[in-house]
Scaffold this motif. Structure first.
Motif: not given
Ligand code: PRE
Length: 302
Positions: A104-132
């Motif tokens: 749930q934390t990764e879903i919220v942070q993905a919306k804020a663009g966390r995983y657009l940053n190549p320094e960040e790697t998600p633990f649950f990469p499947e079906n993350l929402p796009p950044s707003v």
């Protein structure tokens, strides 16, 4: 004349003093800014200065974050119910509470663009929402086919099954929300540090492609590992993180003579963490990245 001279010279002195005061104020405020944002805390993607020295400087800055977060997590006992599915803390779901909260934390942070940053790697990469946030872009430094290396499943396993029981006291205080928030922040800092191996590998490759290319083509993992290993650097890192464990983890007393000789976390555990897991996994990331470094590139005809 004399008085006029005096006036003009005192005006000149005043003017010079004013300039000096302004310069001093500017220098002081720059100094404050420097103190607030230490050099090594700046993202290399902002500075664009990718060298082995600058990447190592970033790793040094990340040590501070990791040590602070270790200290924070050690304030709670193990709280093992968070990690054990048999307690069914997420009703109707086959996942543990930490898996649920992390996702749930990764879903919220993905919306804020966390995983657009190549320094960040998600633990649950499947079906993350796009950044707003649509207009945040990052310079492309990594080789795209190699940039997706993700060892978070190994970091997860090592953290919960090997490292955490060494860091914290046994027991359960029921503080699951705060404990999981602390786990998530610590795991994200570890993941960021370990996946920085991609940037280290890219820098090393660009500095000596002629040395790396034959080993990559031969898929020679051992030779790649030897080529990218600097034992002296590793020893220095271990000594430094242990010292940070002492300095950041000391109990502060207003009485200078009072030293308990105790620390909030065992400093030698920090160097153990780096020796056994952080640096070996960083090197695994470097090797995995390099093995993909020539994907999609034309072979040079001699
Ligand atoms: O500094 C480097 O050259 C790295 O590759 C990073 C690192 C580390 O994880 O700290 C890993 C491998 C080297 O042997 C030394 C240090």
């Amino acid at each position: 004349m004399a008085s006029g001279g005096l006036v003009s010279s005192s005006t000149g002195t005043m003017g010079r003093s004013l300039v000096l005061i302004m310069l001093a104020v500017m220098a002081f405020s720059r100094c404050i800014i420097c103190m607030a944002t230490p050099v090594e805390e700046r993202s290399l993607l902002e500075t664009g200065e990718f060298t082995l020295d600058s990447v190592r400087q970033s790793l040094t800055g990340q040590e501070d974050t990791i040590v602070y977060r270790l200290i924070e997590r050690a304030k709670f006992p193990l709280n093992s119910r968070l990690y054990d599915q048999k307690y069914e803390l997420v009703p109707g779901s086959p996942v543990t509470l930490i898996q649920f909260l992390f996702k749930q934390t990764e879903i919220v942070q993905a919306k804020a663009g966390r995983y657009l940053n190549p320094e960040e790697t998600p633990f649950f990469p499947e079906n993350l929402p796009p950044s707003v946030i649509q207009d945040r872009t990052y310079p492309v430094f990594l080789h795209p086919p190699a940039s997706s290396v993700n060892v978070n499943n190994i970091i997860w396993d090592v953290y919960f099954n090997k490292f955490l029981p060494l860091l914290v006291k046994p027991g359960d205080d029921g503080n699951y929300a705060a404990t999981s928030a602390s786990d998530i922040e610590l795991l994200q800092a570890l993941s960021r540090r370990i996946h920085y191996g991609k940037f280290v590998a890219e820098v090393k490759y660009r500095e000596a492609p002629h040395e790396y290319e034959p080993l990559i083509r031969a898929k020679d993992r051992n030779a790649l590992m030897n080529l990218l290993t600097f034992k002296k650097q590793e020893e220095m890192v271990m000594r430094r993180v242990e010292k940070k464990g002492m300095v950041f983890g000391q109990y502060v007393s207003l009485n200078d003579t009072e030293s308990t000789g105790k620390y909030k976390i065992d400093p030698s555990l920090v160097s153990q963490l780096y020796e056994k897991w952080v640096m070996p996994l960083t090197k695994d990331v470097e090797v995995e990245y390099l093995l993909k470094r020539l994907d999609g590139e034309q072979k040079q005809v001699p």
